[in-house]
Design an enzyme around this catalytic site. Structure first.
Site, short mmCIF file in Angstrom:
data_model
loop_
_atom_site.label_atom_id
_atom_site.label_comp_id
_atom_site.label_asym_id
_atom_site.label_seq_id
_atom_site.Cartn_x
_atom_site.Cartn_y
_atom_site.Cartn_z
N ARG A 30 0.82 -1.22 0.00
CA ARG A 30 0.00 0.00 0.00
C ARG A 30 0.85 1.27 0.00
NH1 ARG A 30 -5.42 -0.49 0.29
NH2 ARG A 30 -6.00 -2.55 1.00
N GLU A 38 -26.16 10.34 -8.91
CA GLU A 38 -24.73 10.66 -8.73
C GLU A 38 -24.26 11.63 -9.82
OE1 GLU A 38 -23.31 6.25 -8.24
OE2 GLU A 38 -21.98 7.50 -7.05
N LEU A 96 -13.31 3.87 6.45
CA LEU A 96 -13.90 3.33 5.22
C LEU A 96 -15.28 3.96 5.00
CD1 LEU A 96 -13.92 1.32 2.84
CD2 LEU A 96 -15.04 -0.30 4.38
N ASP A 97 -15.39 4.82 4.00
CA ASP A 97 -16.65 5.49 3.66
C ASP A 97 -17.26 6.21 4.86
OD1 ASP A 97 -16.49 4.64 1.00
OD2 ASP A 97 -17.53 2.77 1.44
N HIS A 101 -20.56 7.69 -3.21
CA HIS A 101 -20.84 6.31 -2.77
C HIS A 101 -22.32 6.00 -3.01
CE1 HIS A 101 -20.25 2.61 -0.55
NE2 HIS A 101 -21.42 2.84 0.02
C1 GAR Z 1 -20.52 4.52 -8.61
O1 GAR Z 1 -21.84 4.11 -8.32
C2 GAR Z 1 -19.79 4.90 -7.34
O2 GAR Z 1 -20.60 5.50 -6.38
C3 GAR Z 1 -19.33 3.55 -6.87
O3 GAR Z 1 -18.89 2.90 -8.02
C4 GAR Z 1 -19.69 3.35 -9.13
C5 GAR Z 1 -18.76 3.78 -10.23
O4 GAR Z 1 -19.46 3.98 -11.43
N1 GAR Z 1 -18.32 3.67 -5.88
C6 GAR Z 1 -18.21 2.84 -4.83
O5 GAR Z 1 -18.94 1.88 -4.66
C7 GAR Z 1 -17.10 3.19 -3.85
N2 GAR Z 1 -17.25 2.46 -2.64
P1 GAR Z 1 -18.78 4.74 -12.63
O6 GAR Z 1 -17.40 4.08 -12.86
O7 GAR Z 1 -19.70 4.48 -13.78
O8 GAR Z 1 -18.64 6.18 -12.27
#
Ligand code: GAR
Length: 199
Positions: A64, A173, A143-144, A108
């Site tokens: 990491r 989103e 985490l989140d 998220h």
């Molecule tokens: C989105 O829904 C985002 O919120 C999620 O991944 C997707 C990405 O979509 N993120 C997580 O789950 C983070 N924990 P995209 O690549 O089409 O933007």
């Protein structure tokens, strides 16, 4: 404000940001680099099509600390001031996040603190909630778990599966993330303890 967008997958949220940038709606924010940990992320193609620089930092085979050192190096090269995690599926440690206090945000696909981590829409379906949504929040070492900037609710319908629910959440989103990124870039977000206000 120079922005980096971190991605791992399809990049529909990145596309919403690029589209906003094209109309001037992110100003004074400017996406200067898109960073992926996955070579085959379609988000990289979206960035190239929009004429934005891309960087690939594969996490496989790296500790990491070494992974994050590479990220810090490229962020310094591009003089990045704030970072948007848009479907970036790696956890960042406190050593990294503490370099950018209140300068990293994440979208998220759930109403945090419910359903952190991966597969949030599937978690919501399995749990049986009737309302879910999107959370845009500051990223810290948890985490989140960082301070919540904005949330939008989305109904869960009886015939939903994880994919249908996720599609409905993604649409929100795409509306919300560019608005929050613009506020961040304009210095309009302030944080008192966990409570975030937009001026
Ligand atoms: C989105 O829904 C985002 O919120 C999620 O991944 C997707 C990405 O979509 N993120 C997580 O789950 C983070 N924990 P995209 O690549 O089409 O933007």
């Amino acid at each position: 404000m120079k922005l980096a967008v971190f991605v791992s997958g399809s990049g529909t949220n990145l596309q919403a940001l690029l589209d906003a940038q094209a109309t001037g709606a992110l100003a004074p924010g400017e996406i200067v680099v898109v960073v992926s940990n996955k070579p085959d992320a379609y988000a990289l193609t979206r960035a190239r099509t929009a004429g934005v620089a891309t960087e690939l930092v594969e996490h496989r085979g790296l500790e990491r600390a070494a992974f994050e050192a590479k990220l810090v190096d490229l962020l310094e090269r591009h003089r990045v001031e704030a970072i948007v995690l848009a479907g970036f599926m790696r956890v960042l440690t406190g050593a990294f996040t503490s370099r950018f206090p209140q300068r990293i945000i994440n979208t998220h696909p759930s109403l945090l603190p419910a359903f952190p981590g991966v597969d949030a829409p599937a978690q919501a379906i399995t749990y049986g909630v009737k309302v879910s949504g999107v959370t845009v929040h500051f990223v810290d070492a948890t985490l989140d778990g960082g301070p919540i900037i904005e949330q939008v609710t989305v109904p869960v319908w009886p015939d939903d599966d994880a994919a249908k629910l996720h599609a409905r959440i993604l649409a929100e989103e795409h509306r919300l993330l560019p608005v929050v990124v613009q506020r961040l870039a304009a210095g309009r977000l302030s944080c008192q303890g966990r409570v975030v206000r937009a001026e």
